[in-house]
Design a protein around this motif. Sequence first.
Motif, PDB file in Angstrom:
ATOM      1  N   ASP A 172       0.824  -1.201   0.000  1.00 51.42           N
ATOM      2  CA  ASP A 172       0.000   0.000   0.000  1.00 51.42           C
ATOM      3  C   ASP A 172       0.862   1.258   0.000  1.00 51.42           C
ATOM      4  OD1 ASP A 172      -2.240  -1.587   0.087  1.00 51.42           O
ATOM      5  OD2 ASP A 172      -2.490  -1.423   2.256  1.00 51.42           O
ATOM      6  N   THR A 173       0.286   2.327  -0.573  1.00 53.12           N
ATOM      7  CA  THR A 173       0.929   3.632  -0.601  1.00 53.12           C
ATOM      8  C   THR A 173      -0.033   4.665  -0.029  1.00 53.12           C
ATOM      9  OG1 THR A 173       2.237   3.094  -2.568  1.00 53.12           O
ATOM     10  CG2 THR A 173       1.928   5.417  -2.079  1.00 53.12           C
ATOM     11  N   TYR A 174       0.438   5.471   0.915  1.00 53.27           N
ATOM     12  CA  TYR A 174      -0.367   6.510   1.544  1.00 53.27           C
ATOM     13  C   TYR A 174       0.207   7.876   1.180  1.00 53.27           C
ATOM     14  CZ  TYR A 174      -2.274   2.678   4.327  1.00 53.27           C
ATOM     15  OH  TYR A 174      -2.880   1.505   4.724  1.00 53.27           O
ATOM     16  N   ILE A 175      -0.662   8.770   0.750  1.00 46.59           N
ATOM     17  CA  ILE A 175      -0.232  10.067   0.239  1.00 46.59           C
ATOM     18  C   ILE A 175      -0.957  11.186   0.980  1.00 46.59           C
ATOM     19  CG2 ILE A 175      -0.115  11.558  -1.799  1.00 46.59           C
ATOM     20  CD1 ILE A 175       1.613   9.161  -2.137  1.00 46.59           C
ATOM     21  N   ASP A 176      -0.221  12.234   1.290  1.00 42.08           N
ATOM     22  CA  ASP A 176      -0.820  13.474   1.778  1.00 42.08           C
ATOM     23  C   ASP A 176      -0.285  14.609   0.913  1.00 42.08           C
ATOM     24  OD1 ASP A 176      -2.087  15.448   3.173  1.00 42.08           O
ATOM     25  OD2 ASP A 176      -1.192  14.984   5.121  1.00 42.08           O
ATOM     26  N   TYR A 177      -1.114  15.606   0.664  1.00 38.85           N
ATOM     27  CA  TYR A 177      -0.730  16.715  -0.197  1.00 38.85           C
ATOM     28  C   TYR A 177       0.433  17.495   0.402  1.00 38.85           C
ATOM     29  CZ  TYR A 177      -0.936  21.297  -2.423  1.00 38.85           C
ATOM     30  OH  TYR A 177      -0.610  22.453  -3.056  1.00 38.85           O
ATOM     31  N   GLY A 178       1.376  17.906  -0.460  1.00 37.31           N
ATOM     32  CA  GLY A 178       2.501  18.724  -0.030  1.00 37.31           C
ATOM     33  C   GLY A 178       2.467  20.077  -0.705  1.00 37.31           C
ATOM     34  N   ALA A 179       3.224  21.010  -0.196  1.00 36.95           N
ATOM     35  CA  ALA A 179       3.235  22.365  -0.741  1.00 36.95           C
ATOM     36  C   ALA A 179       3.727  22.368  -2.186  1.00 36.95           C
ATOM     37  CB  ALA A 179       4.120  23.255   0.109  1.00 36.95           C
ATOM     38  N   GLY A 180       3.200  23.285  -2.967  1.00 32.93           N
ATOM     39  CA  GLY A 180       3.604  23.399  -4.365  1.00 32.93           C
ATOM     40  C   GLY A 180       2.438  23.131  -5.289  1.00 32.93           C
ATOM     41  N   GLY A 181       2.723  23.173  -6.576  1.00 35.21           N
ATOM     42  CA  GLY A 181       1.657  22.960  -7.542  1.00 35.21           C
ATOM     43  C   GLY A 181       2.142  22.207  -8.757  1.00 35.21           C
ATOM     44  N   ALA A 182       1.194  21.827  -9.621  1.00 36.91           N
ATOM     45  CA  ALA A 182       1.477  21.049 -10.825  1.00 36.91           C
ATOM     46  C   ALA A 182       2.268  19.798 -10.473  1.00 36.91           C
ATOM     47  CB  ALA A 182       2.220  21.890 -11.859  1.00 36.91           C
TER      48      ALA A 182
END
Length: 299
Positions: free
Chosen positions: A131-141
Amino acid sequence: VPTGTLVEIGTAQEYLAFATDFKAGVYGNADTKVVVEVTDDLDFEGLTFATVDNGGTYNFAGTWNGNGYAMKNIKSTNTPMFILPKGATLKGIVFDSSCVFTKTSALGGHWGAIARALDAGSITDCHLYCDTYIDYGAGGALGYGGMVGRLGGTMKNCTMAGSFIHKREAKTQMSAGLYVGGMVGFVNTGAVMEDCMMAGDFIYEDCDLKPVDSAAELYFNIGGMVGRLAGTMKNCVMKGNAEFMEHLRNVFFGGVLGDAEGTSSVFDNNRFEGNMIIVQKEATTDVYKRFFVGGVIGR
């Protein structure tokens, strides 16, 4: 170190020693095409996983042949196998079900467990069973994928069998688009992804994550396998479920692909065999509400 130098790795300790030496310049820079042959399973129980390259001066540009041996018991936080391989050949890499990859909001930039970004080169016969768990990080595109964040080369005969879970707990406004896919976040113009399969579930949940109010053209490209496609995707299948829980604003969501972008994208003979699940939360603010959804392609 001469080009074509052969390194054999048969233990996790040998992997970590090679990674340390590579990042220290022992094998030269990205122009030195070292060849790595894995000769046995690599068990990281009790060890701290490390990237092979450093995403700067020493980017892997050679051949890594995992030969189908399993990499086991990796508990990674913000640490992929490669950061930015340069025209590398990556094949036969296997992460078994004992591994877990996590990207927290502290890490900005692209994300993938095998490579954050592959600008050129190839990924072939690689398989991720964890499994892979992701949380949003600063930045764009940004491109977030289970295996590769941004694909600029070729990806063939690869499998993602674990689940991909994107979950955001804190409110954050964005200043650019976001591309999220179960296997690859963004397939660049000229890149090719073919004969790949995702057997795990894709789960995307957020907490009021939206573009800034003045950014009408900023979209979330969300797909079970690929978030955004500007290159070629063919003969791929999504067997897991695609689940989306979010405010429905500025989103392209598809069971296989979020968004086929521009005239350069080619989408051929791909299919979705899972279930699509959409949970709409009540929007607290009207911000450019647009929601494009399709069983195969969002837009």
